[in-house]
Design a protein around this motif. Structure first.
Motif, mmCIF file in Angstrom:
data_model
loop_
_atom_site.group_PDB
_atom_site.id
_atom_site.type_symbol
_atom_site.label_atom_id
_atom_site.label_comp_id
_atom_site.label_asym_id
_atom_site.label_seq_id
_atom_site.Cartn_x
_atom_site.Cartn_y
_atom_site.Cartn_z
ATOM 1 N N GLY A 6 35.228 36.078 34.326
ATOM 2 C CA GLY A 6 35.440 37.061 33.275
ATOM 3 C C GLY A 6 34.807 38.365 33.709
ATOM 4 N N GLY A 7 35.260 39.490 33.122
ATOM 5 C CA GLY A 7 34.675 40.765 33.515
ATOM 6 C C GLY A 7 35.456 41.942 32.984
ATOM 7 N N SER A 8 35.228 43.089 33.563
ATOM 8 C CA SER A 8 35.833 44.341 33.105
ATOM 9 C C SER A 8 37.317 44.396 33.479
ATOM 10 N N THR A 9 38.034 45.306 32.834
ATOM 11 C CA THR A 9 39.447 45.511 33.152
ATOM 12 C C THR A 9 39.622 45.897 34.614
ATOM 13 N N PHE A 10 38.715 46.722 35.133
ATOM 14 C CA PHE A 10 38.786 47.140 36.533
ATOM 15 C C PHE A 10 38.632 45.945 37.462
ATOM 16 N N ASN A 11 37.703 45.058 37.137
ATOM 17 C CA ASN A 11 37.525 43.869 37.977
ATOM 18 C C ASN A 11 38.720 42.923 37.891
ATOM 19 N N TRP A 12 39.347 42.840 36.724
ATOM 20 C CA TRP A 12 40.571 42.044 36.608
ATOM 21 C C TRP A 12 41.681 42.643 37.470
ATOM 22 N N PHE A 13 41.744 43.977 37.511
ATOM 23 C CA PHE A 13 42.741 44.632 38.365
ATOM 24 C C PHE A 13 42.492 44.284 39.832
ATOM 25 N N ARG A 14 41.233 44.360 40.243
ATOM 26 C CA ARG A 14 40.910 44.037 41.636
ATOM 27 C C ARG A 14 41.192 42.572 41.936
ATOM 28 N N ALA A 15 40.886 41.699 40.961
ATOM 29 C CA ALA A 15 41.185 40.266 41.143
ATOM 30 C C ALA A 15 42.690 40.038 41.258
ATOM 31 N N GLY A 16 43.475 40.798 40.490
ATOM 32 C CA GLY A 16 44.920 40.691 40.560
ATOM 33 C C GLY A 16 45.462 41.114 41.914
ATOM 34 N N MET A 17 44.859 42.153 42.494
ATOM 35 C CA MET A 17 45.268 42.597 43.824
ATOM 36 C C MET A 17 45.010 41.501 44.858
ATOM 37 N N LYS A 18 43.831 40.886 44.757
ATOM 38 C CA LYS A 18 43.505 39.821 45.703
ATOM 39 C C LYS A 18 44.399 38.609 45.489
ATOM 40 N N ARG A 19 44.685 38.308 44.230
ATOM 41 C CA ARG A 19 45.472 37.127 43.864
ATOM 42 C C ARG A 19 46.928 37.251 44.320
ATOM 43 N N THR A 20 47.499 38.452 44.195
ATOM 44 C CA THR A 20 48.932 38.620 44.451
ATOM 45 C C THR A 20 49.261 39.025 45.887
ATOM 46 N N ILE A 21 48.462 39.928 46.471
ATOM 47 C CA ILE A 21 48.804 40.408 47.814
ATOM 48 C C ILE A 21 47.697 40.174 48.840
ATOM 49 N N GLY A 22 46.601 39.549 48.396
ATOM 50 C CA GLY A 22 45.546 39.211 49.337
ATOM 51 C C GLY A 22 44.637 40.358 49.719
ATOM 52 N N LEU A 23 44.695 41.471 48.976
ATOM 53 C CA LEU A 23 43.850 42.633 49.270
ATOM 54 C C LEU A 23 42.544 42.525 48.490
ATOM 55 N N ASN A 24 41.414 42.399 49.201
ATOM 56 C CA ASN A 24 40.113 42.246 48.559
ATOM 57 C C ASN A 24 39.424 43.608 48.452
ATOM 58 N N CYS A 25 39.352 44.124 47.223
ATOM 59 C CA CYS A 25 38.730 45.426 46.957
ATOM 60 C C CYS A 25 37.330 45.280 46.382
ATOM 61 N N PHE A 26 36.810 44.055 46.354
ATOM 62 C CA PHE A 26 35.466 43.828 45.839
ATOM 63 C C PHE A 26 34.429 44.156 46.914
ATOM 64 N N GLY A 27 33.170 44.266 46.466
ATOM 65 C CA GLY A 27 32.073 44.431 47.404
ATOM 66 C C GLY A 27 31.752 43.123 48.100
ATOM 67 N N SER A 28 30.672 43.108 48.831
ATOM 68 C CA SER A 28 30.361 41.959 49.681
ATOM 69 C C SER A 28 29.756 40.778 48.925
ATOM 70 N N LYS A 29 29.239 40.996 47.728
ATOM 71 C CA LYS A 29 28.488 39.943 47.035
ATOM 72 C C LYS A 29 29.097 39.485 45.710
ATOM 73 N N HIS A 30 29.753 40.366 44.968
ATOM 74 C CA HIS A 30 30.109 40.096 43.582
ATOM 75 C C HIS A 30 31.615 40.201 43.398
ATOM 76 N N GLU A 31 32.269 39.106 42.975
ATOM 77 C CA GLU A 31 33.713 39.109 42.785
ATOM 78 C C GLU A 31 34.091 38.414 41.478
ATOM 79 N N LEU A 32 35.289 38.747 40.976
ATOM 80 C CA LEU A 32 35.891 38.046 39.843
ATOM 81 C C LEU A 32 37.028 37.193 40.389
ATOM 82 N N PHE A 33 37.033 35.916 40.022
ATOM 83 C CA PHE A 33 38.059 34.988 40.496
ATOM 84 C C PHE A 33 39.139 34.803 39.437
ATOM 85 N N TRP A 34 40.418 34.854 39.873
ATOM 86 C CA TRP A 34 41.557 34.663 38.982
ATOM 87 C C TRP A 34 42.393 33.519 39.546
#
Length: 251
Positions: free
Chosen positions: A152-180
C-alpha cells in the motif's frame, strides 16, 4: 469466463471457501517473496501485519522457503502467529520505543533483515500510527542488499509499481518499493501454492464467512454482503481472510 492462464486445480484438502481465499493473497506472497525479491533459505524476513490476510499466508510461504521470519502483530494475535511458524514476534501496541527495542534485540541476536514485507502501511491515517519505514531506515535494521516492500502507499508509488508491473521499468529507489500483484500467466504460481498446501506447509485461516444470499437477493448475491465484508476489512482487525459466499455449494 476465467482466463485459462489464471486458473489451476484447487488443493485436494481445501474446501470451496479456502480455495476462494487463497489466490489473491497467495499470489501476492509468492510473487513478492520468491519471484521478485528472491528471498533465500536462512535469510531473514521481517513481516509487518503477520496475522492479516496477506500476512498470515506470506509467513507460511516464507517458512516453506526455509527463511527465518520475525513478525509484528498485536499482542492478542501472537499465539496465532507463532502457531503459523513465526520465529520471533513483537507486539506493536506497546508503542514505538518498545518496538524499536525489540527490533534491535532481534537484529543483534540474529542478523539484519534481508527483506521487510509491510502488509500494513498505506496512505490512510489509520495505517500510519507507526512509521515503520523510518523506524527501520533510521536505525539501520536492513542488510546492505535488503529491501523494504509495502503493498500500500501513495498514488505516485502505485504509478511506479504499475510501470514495473506492466513494462518492467523500475523507477523506485534502491531500498523502498511498493509491490503490485500480477494476475496474467499466474497458473504456474498457483500450482506452486497448491503444492505447498498439499505438502502441509500452507493453511488458509478463514476469519468469517459472510453469506450474501442471506443478506440480499434470492439470486445469491447482494451489495449488502459486499459492503459488510469491506467494512470488516477497513476495521484492520481481521485475523486471516474474509470469504463472501454468493451461492450454495450444491448448486
Amino acid at each position: 469466463c476465467a482466463p485459462s492462464n489464471q486458473i489451476n486445480i484447487s488443493p485436494q484438502n481445501f474446501n470451496f471457501q479456502q480455495s476462494a481465499a487463497l489466490p489473491l493473497v497467495g499470489l501476492t506472497a509468492i510473487q513478492c517473496l520468491k519471484y521478485d525479491y528472491k528471498l533465500q533459505k536462512d535469510q531473514k524476513l521481517l513481516l509487518i501485519g503477520a496475522s492479516g490476510g496477506v500476512g498470515h499466508v506470506a509467513l507460511q510461504v516464507a517458512k516453506s522457503m526455509g527463511a527465518k521470519v520475525s513478525c509484528i502483530c498485536s499482542g492478542k494475535n501472537i499465539d496465532y502467529v507463532e502457531d503459523l511458524g513465526a520465529d520471533y514476534c513483537m507486539d506493536y501496541t506497546n508503542g514505538e520505543d518498545w518496538l524499536l527495542e525489540q527490533l534491535q534485540k532481534d537484529v543483534v541476536l540474529n542478523q539484519k533483515y534481508d527483506l521487510i514485507f509491510d502488509c500494513v502501511s498505506s496512505i490512510e491515517s489509520k495505517d500510519q500510527s507507526l512509521n515503520y519505514y523510518d523506524l527501520v531506515a533510521k536505525n539501520n535494521l536492513l542488510s546492505d542488499d535488503g529491501k523494504y516492500i509495502t503493498i500500500g502507499g501513495s498514488t505516485f508509488n502505485w504509478f511506479r509499481a504499475g510501470m514495473k508491473r506492466t513494462i518492467g521499468l523500475n523507477c523506485f529507489g534502491s531500498k523502498h518499493e511498493l509491490f503490485w500483484v500480477r494476475f496474467p500467466n499466474s497458473t504456474d504460481a498457483l500450482e506452486e501454492l497448491r503444492q505447498i498446501v498439499d505438502d502441509g506447509k500452507l493453511d488458509i485461516r478463514i476469519a468469517q464467512i459472510i453469506d450474501a444470499k442471506e443478506l440480499g437477493n434470492s439470486d445469491g448475491f447482494s451489495t449488502e454482503g459486499l459492503c459488510e465484508a469491506f467494512k470488516l476489512l477497513q476495521e484492520r482487525r481481521v485475523k486471516g481472510k474474509i470469504v463472501l459466499k454468493i451461492f450454495d455449494e450444491d448448486q
